[in-house]
Design a protein around this motif. Structure first.
Motif, PDB file in Angstrom:
ATOM      1  N   HIS A   1      70.154 -37.128 -40.967  1.00  0.00           N
ATOM      2  CA  HIS A   1      70.443 -36.003 -39.394  1.00  0.00           C
ATOM      3  C   HIS A   1      72.209 -35.295 -39.817  1.00  0.00           C
ATOM      4  O   HIS A   1      72.459 -34.439 -41.157  1.00  0.00           O
ATOM      5  CB  HIS A   1      71.441 -37.784 -38.572  1.00  0.00           C
ATOM      6  CG  HIS A   1      72.782 -38.099 -39.458  1.00  0.00           C
ATOM      7  ND1 HIS A   1      74.340 -37.044 -39.474  1.00  0.00           N
ATOM      8  CD2 HIS A   1      73.116 -38.762 -40.647  1.00  0.00           C
ATOM      9  CE1 HIS A   1      75.227 -37.497 -39.514  1.00  0.00           C
ATOM     10  NE2 HIS A   1      74.520 -38.779 -40.449  1.00  0.00           N
TER      11      HIS A   1
ATOM     12  N   ASP B   1      62.754 -35.541 -36.940  1.00  0.00           N
ATOM     13  CA  ASP B   1      63.086 -36.310 -37.923  1.00  0.00           C
ATOM     14  C   ASP B   1      63.005 -35.559 -39.105  1.00  0.00           C
ATOM     15  O   ASP B   1      61.789 -35.662 -40.052  1.00  0.00           O
ATOM     16  CB  ASP B   1      62.806 -37.754 -38.398  1.00  0.00           C
ATOM     17  CG  ASP B   1      63.044 -38.057 -39.752  1.00  0.00           C
ATOM     18  OD1 ASP B   1      64.004 -37.812 -40.165  1.00  0.00           O
ATOM     19  OD2 ASP B   1      62.452 -39.367 -40.269  1.00  0.00           O
TER      20      ASP B   1
ATOM     21  N   ILE C   1      72.782 -26.682 -32.907  1.00  0.00           N
ATOM     22  CA  ILE C   1      73.872 -27.356 -32.555  1.00  0.00           C
ATOM     23  C   ILE C   1      75.331 -26.917 -32.839  1.00  0.00           C
ATOM     24  O   ILE C   1      75.937 -27.035 -32.070  1.00  0.00           O
ATOM     25  CB  ILE C   1      73.673 -28.287 -33.908  1.00  0.00           C
ATOM     26  CG1 ILE C   1      72.413 -29.355 -33.695  1.00  0.00           C
ATOM     27  CG2 ILE C   1      75.005 -29.688 -33.587  1.00  0.00           C
ATOM     28  CD1 ILE C   1      71.992 -30.174 -34.493  1.00  0.00           C
TER      29      ILE C   1
ATOM     30  N   THR D   1      68.707 -27.341 -36.322  1.00  0.00           N
ATOM     31  CA  THR D   1      67.006 -27.862 -36.793  1.00  0.00           C
ATOM     32  C   THR D   1      65.630 -28.005 -35.447  1.00  0.00           C
ATOM     33  O   THR D   1      66.559 -27.313 -34.526  1.00  0.00           O
ATOM     34  CB  THR D   1      67.423 -29.623 -36.481  1.00  0.00           C
ATOM     35  OG1 THR D   1      66.834 -30.097 -37.159  1.00  0.00           O
ATOM     36  CG2 THR D   1      67.762 -30.456 -35.146  1.00  0.00           C
TER      37      THR D   1
ATOM     38  N   VAL E   1      63.195 -29.479 -32.449  1.00  0.00           N
ATOM     39  CA  VAL E   1      62.519 -30.928 -31.678  1.00  0.00           C
ATOM     40  C   VAL E   1      60.964 -30.392 -31.405  1.00  0.00           C
ATOM     41  O   VAL E   1      60.356 -29.589 -31.559  1.00  0.00           O
ATOM     42  CB  VAL E   1      63.500 -30.699 -30.522  1.00  0.00           C
ATOM     43  CG1 VAL E   1      64.865 -30.894 -30.091  1.00  0.00           C
ATOM     44  CG2 VAL E   1      63.211 -28.979 -29.168  1.00  0.00           C
TER      45      VAL E   1
ATOM     46  N   TRP F   1      70.693 -27.242 -42.602  1.00  0.00           N
ATOM     47  CA  TRP F   1      70.516 -27.082 -41.105  1.00  0.00           C
ATOM     48  C   TRP F   1      70.970 -25.641 -40.960  1.00  0.00           C
ATOM     49  O   TRP F   1      71.645 -25.642 -39.757  1.00  0.00           O
ATOM     50  CB  TRP F   1      70.899 -27.682 -39.928  1.00  0.00           C
ATOM     51  CG  TRP F   1      72.162 -28.786 -40.615  1.00  0.00           C
ATOM     52  CD1 TRP F   1      74.072 -28.257 -40.268  1.00  0.00           C
ATOM     53  CD2 TRP F   1      72.563 -29.682 -41.838  1.00  0.00           C
ATOM     54  NE1 TRP F   1      74.380 -28.800 -41.652  1.00  0.00           N
ATOM     55  CE2 TRP F   1      73.844 -29.630 -42.101  1.00  0.00           C
ATOM     56  CE3 TRP F   1      71.993 -30.625 -42.414  1.00  0.00           C
ATOM     57  CZ2 TRP F   1      74.651 -30.218 -42.947  1.00  0.00           C
ATOM     58  CZ3 TRP F   1      72.679 -31.182 -43.007  1.00  0.00           C
ATOM     59  CH2 TRP F   1      74.088 -31.591 -43.732  1.00  0.00           C
TER      60      TRP F   1
ATOM     61  N   LEU G   1      66.759 -26.167 -31.731  1.00  0.00           N
ATOM     62  CA  LEU G   1      67.898 -26.881 -31.455  1.00  0.00           C
ATOM     63  C   LEU G   1      69.194 -26.551 -31.670  1.00  0.00           C
ATOM     64  O   LEU G   1      68.676 -26.252 -32.860  1.00  0.00           O
ATOM     65  CB  LEU G   1      67.602 -28.346 -32.036  1.00  0.00           C
ATOM     66  CG  LEU G   1      68.839 -28.787 -30.750  1.00  0.00           C
ATOM     67  CD1 LEU G   1      68.845 -29.355 -29.455  1.00  0.00           C
ATOM     68  CD2 LEU G   1      68.632 -30.835 -31.641  1.00  0.00           C
TER      69      LEU G   1
ATOM     70  N   HIS H   1      62.988 -33.457 -28.323  1.00  0.00           N
ATOM     71  CA  HIS H   1      63.340 -34.527 -29.087  1.00  0.00           C
ATOM     72  C   HIS H   1      63.020 -33.898 -29.750  1.00  0.00           C
ATOM     73  O   HIS H   1      62.425 -33.598 -30.539  1.00  0.00           O
ATOM     74  CB  HIS H   1      61.683 -36.189 -28.673  1.00  0.00           C
ATOM     75  CG  HIS H   1      62.074 -36.599 -27.619  1.00  0.00           C
ATOM     76  ND1 HIS H   1      60.541 -36.642 -26.581  1.00  0.00           N
ATOM     77  CD2 HIS H   1      63.098 -37.251 -26.690  1.00  0.00           C
ATOM     78  CE1 HIS H   1      61.051 -37.313 -25.559  1.00  0.00           C
ATOM     79  NE2 HIS H   1      61.843 -37.453 -25.361  1.00  0.00           N
ATOM     80  N   GLU H   2      63.968 -34.894 -30.974  1.00  0.00           N
ATOM     81  CA  GLU H   2      65.046 -34.125 -31.986  1.00  0.00           C
ATOM     82  C   GLU H   2      64.646 -35.036 -32.689  1.00  0.00           C
ATOM     83  O   GLU H   2      63.960 -36.251 -33.441  1.00  0.00           O
ATOM     84  CB  GLU H   2      66.448 -34.884 -32.153  1.00  0.00           C
ATOM     85  CG  GLU H   2      66.902 -33.808 -33.357  1.00  0.00           C
ATOM     86  CD  GLU H   2      68.305 -33.658 -34.061  1.00  0.00           C
ATOM     87  OE1 GLU H   2      68.939 -34.039 -35.267  1.00  0.00           O
ATOM     88  OE2 GLU H   2      68.840 -33.973 -32.637  1.00  0.00           O
TER      89      GLU H   2
ATOM     90  N   ASP I   1      72.454 -28.424 -28.057  1.00  0.00           N
ATOM     91  CA  ASP I   1      72.881 -29.677 -28.003  1.00  0.00           C
ATOM     92  C   ASP I   1      74.046 -29.234 -28.205  1.00  0.00           C
ATOM     93  O   ASP I   1      74.885 -28.932 -28.481  1.00  0.00           O
ATOM     94  CB  ASP I   1      72.318 -30.299 -29.314  1.00  0.00           C
ATOM     95  CG  ASP I   1      72.875 -31.752 -29.337  1.00  0.00           C
ATOM     96  OD1 ASP I   1      71.392 -32.580 -29.162  1.00  0.00           O
ATOM     97  OD2 ASP I   1      73.487 -31.641 -30.004  1.00  0.00           O
TER      98      ASP I   1
END
Length: 215
Positions: A142, A138, A71, A128, A130, A189, A69, A135-136, A34
């Motif tokens: 966040h 939930d 970050i 996190t 996806v 996370w 994902l 697509h991230e 990301d």
């Protein structure tokens, strides 16, 4: 919630015997990365070689249709200092009666004190989940939400989560722990391996990774 915070003196007391592993770029190893923490040098996408191997293992443990994902990994010490100071000052503005010690401890729930920061050792990842299309998902709040704005939902085992968010956090937690990572319980996370915090949690005599500069 009985958590050992990064500010705990036990963490700083762990000695470091750096194993000398280099920082490597996860973007060269087919990870979904990301851009939200991207910097000009690409430091954010680096981790220690052994951390990368653990990430690859964790990824293999996820169910079909779910992926990691990435970050943020490595964070230069100067940037860590800026993050910590900014959050501590934010808390001081809203809690004028708190002592410096209280502010330091509260700030460490969200940003590690610079002198022991796992990110600055290349030992930590913010990560996190996806779906298969990237697509991230939930996971209840966040990534990088602080305790104030999320009403504590950033805590890994927060009670104020939907069943779906709790299930997804469990998927992430189990995969990362089975791959040899330690979660920081105030941030669902954040995971690390080989740093002082991880060594303390595993009752190891020393950390393998200490502060490092990106060459």
């Amino acid at each position: 919630m009985n958590l050992v915070l990064m500010s705990d003196p036990q963490v700083a007391a762990i000695p470091v015997r750096d194993c000398g592993e280099p920082l490597v770029d996860v973007r060269e190893h087919d990870f979904r990365v990301d851009p939200r923490r991207q910097d000009l040098q690409g430091a954010f996408a680096h981790v220690r070689e052994g951390v990368l191997a653990r990430l690859q293992h964790a990824r293999s443990l996820l169910p079909a249709g779910t992926d990691l994902l990435f970050i943020e990994g490595y964070r230069p010490l100067a940037l860590q200092r800026r993050y910590f100071t900014a959050y501590r000052d934010q808390l001081a503005a809203t809690q004028p009666d708190w002592t410096p010690e209280q502010l330091h401890q509260a700030a460490s729930r969200y940003v590690s004190p610079p002198d022991i920061a796992p990110h600055s050792a290349g030992a930590a990842v913010d990560i996190t989940l996806v779906d298969q299309d990237g697509h991230e998902l939930d996971l209840g709040t966040h990534v990088n939400a602080n305790p104030e704005e999320s009403d504590g939902a950033c805590f890994t085992h927060a009670p104020n989560l939907s069943d779906q968010a709790r299930h997804r956090r469990t998927l992430l937690l189990n995969a990362m722990q089975d791959a040899g990572f330690t979660n920081y319980g105030t941030e669902f996370w954040h995971f690390s391996a080989g740093d002082r915090y991880d060594a303390l949690m595993r009752q190891e005599p020393h950390a393998r990774y200490g502060p490092i500069e990106l060459g």
